[in-house]
Write a protein that holds these residues in place. Structure first.
Motif, short mmCIF file in Angstrom:
data_model
loop_
_atom_site.label_atom_id
_atom_site.label_comp_id
_atom_site.label_asym_id
_atom_site.label_seq_id
_atom_site.Cartn_x
_atom_site.Cartn_y
_atom_site.Cartn_z
N ASP A 92 -4.75 2.56 1.39
CA ASP A 92 -4.10 3.65 2.12
C ASP A 92 -3.95 3.24 3.58
O ASP A 92 -4.94 2.87 4.23
N GLU B 275 3.60 1.62 -1.56
CA GLU B 275 4.37 1.69 -2.82
C GLU B 275 3.50 1.84 -4.06
O GLU B 275 3.90 2.52 -5.01
N PHE B 276 2.33 1.18 -4.05
CA PHE B 276 1.59 1.03 -5.29
C PHE B 276 0.18 1.62 -5.18
O PHE B 276 -0.53 1.37 -4.20
N GLU B 277 -0.20 2.38 -6.20
CA GLU B 277 -1.57 2.87 -6.26
C GLU B 277 -2.53 1.70 -6.45
O GLU B 277 -2.21 0.73 -7.11
N GLY B 278 -3.70 1.84 -5.85
CA GLY B 278 -4.69 0.79 -5.96
C GLY B 278 -4.59 -0.30 -4.92
O GLY B 278 -5.43 -1.20 -4.87
N ALA C 155 0.82 -1.22 0.00
CA ALA C 155 0.00 0.00 0.00
C ALA C 155 0.85 1.27 0.00
O ALA C 155 0.42 2.30 -0.53
#
Length: 347
Positions: free
Chosen positions: A328, A322-325, A320
């Motif tokens: 949060d 590091e990567f979108e989607g 979460a």
């Protein structure tokens, strides 16, 4: 007539064990060492079956495995290279020597602390409320964080985990519980003959260091498809590259739905006389199949076999930061963290 009850006793030199029993005869033992579950003992056909992995004293956890049954935090799973950024501020956390990542909040984190504890009783449940103040800078995380984890055992045979937290600075928070289930109660039996249902169409792909790569892959036509209840042996016997990489499962599954109306996962014992349903408001569950090989510890007098347990670690998926989607996990001072996971026993 109210028959739920709670008692406590010493659990080694410095820890306390709390014993909770409901009117169905189910007993749950929990301890303030790591705010962890130690035993979940269920009456099955006249026998008392302990359906989770655990040890008989605080010292055994310290010697053998600190993650069994523990509350995990501040952040469950791995953060690659221990690096993250909040509001343009870069942070670097202590990493392990093996792969250069941080796992489960770092060394001597939530699982190793003695939590404050208090008991609560009502007509339909008994609870232990654990609390811990994680100081600013603990294992490199910013902000003082006040964490509360409540374990309740209800007369509906539910183990409810309620998480709450507040922080005085923006920080990361993504807790979970690291319980291992083995519904046979026999740690010399692999969970391969357990049936598993998981309401998830996608899983997070992991790399050689078991951190997520950023790819969310469809479970369709892979051994990770448990949309229909299937034996876990379908993973252990397959030659698929993702399960061969870790010798089983050590993967986040992205749940199709959250909430408490229908279960997101179900484990069923080989003899079909017991099942555990999982309900959560978290978007993912990390499933780990205890691939310790010959290094498995002795558990209550039995050598733990490879694949002798199964975790259902509800959380926001690792990756979460590091990567979108992926979700949060930033907790701001203006927000109170609240989450719930329920494990319902059917026997």
């Amino acid at each position: 007539m109210k028959v739920v009850k709670i008692s406590q006793r010493k659990f080694g030199e410095s820890a306390i064990l709390y014993s909770l029993t409901n009117d169905l005869g189910t007993t749950m033992n929990v301890t303030d060492l790591g705010a962890r579950i130690v035993d979940l003992i269920v009456p099955i056909n006249g026998e008392q079956r302990n359906i989770i992995l655990g040890f008989d004293s605080a010292e055994e956890y310290l010697e053998k495995d600190m993650y069994f049954g523990a509350t995990i935090g501040r952040v469950a799973g791995r953060i690659k290279k221990g690096l993250f950024t909040i509001e343009d501020q870069n942070y670097s956390l202590p990493v392990d020597r093996e792969n250069g990542n941080i796992l489960h909040g770092g060394p001597n984190s939530f699982e190793a602390k003695i939590w404050s504890a208090k008991t609560e009783e009502s007509d339909d449940k008994v609870s232990v409320v654990f609390s811990y103040i994680s100081p600013d800078g603990e294992n490199g995380f910013p902000g003082e964080l006040e964490a509360v984890v409540t374990y309740s055992l209800t007369n509906k045979n539910e183990w409810i985990i309620d998480y709450q937290a507040v922080a005085d600075q923006p920080t990361l928070y993504n807790p979970t519980n690291h319980v291992y289930f083995n519904l046979t109660g026999d740690m010399s039996q692999s969970v391969g003959t357990h049936e598993l249902f998981v309401d998830a169409d996608r899983f997070a792909v992991v790399g050689n260091d078991t951190t997520t790569t950023g790819e969310l892959r469809a479970v369709l036509n892979t051994p990770f498809d448990f949309n229909q209840a299937s034996k876990l042996d379908q993973v252990f016997s397959a030659s698929y590259e993702q399960n061969k990489l870790v010798n089983g499962l050590d993967h986040p599954f992205i749940l199709n739905q959250t909430g408490f109306e229908t279960p997101q996962a179900i484990i069923t014992a080989p003899t079909k006389d017991l099942s555990v349903e999982m309900y959560t408001d978290r978007p993912a569950v990390v499933i780990f199949t205890a691939q310790f090989g010959e290094a498995g510890p002795e558990v209550r007098g039995q050598k733990l076999v490879n694949h002798g347990g199964l975790t259902l670690e509800t959380q926001v998926s690792p990756g979460a930061v590091e990567f979108e989607g992926f979700g949060d996990i930033v907790l701001s001072p203006e927000t109170t963290f609240n989450s719930r996971t329920i494990f319902k026993i059917n026997n």
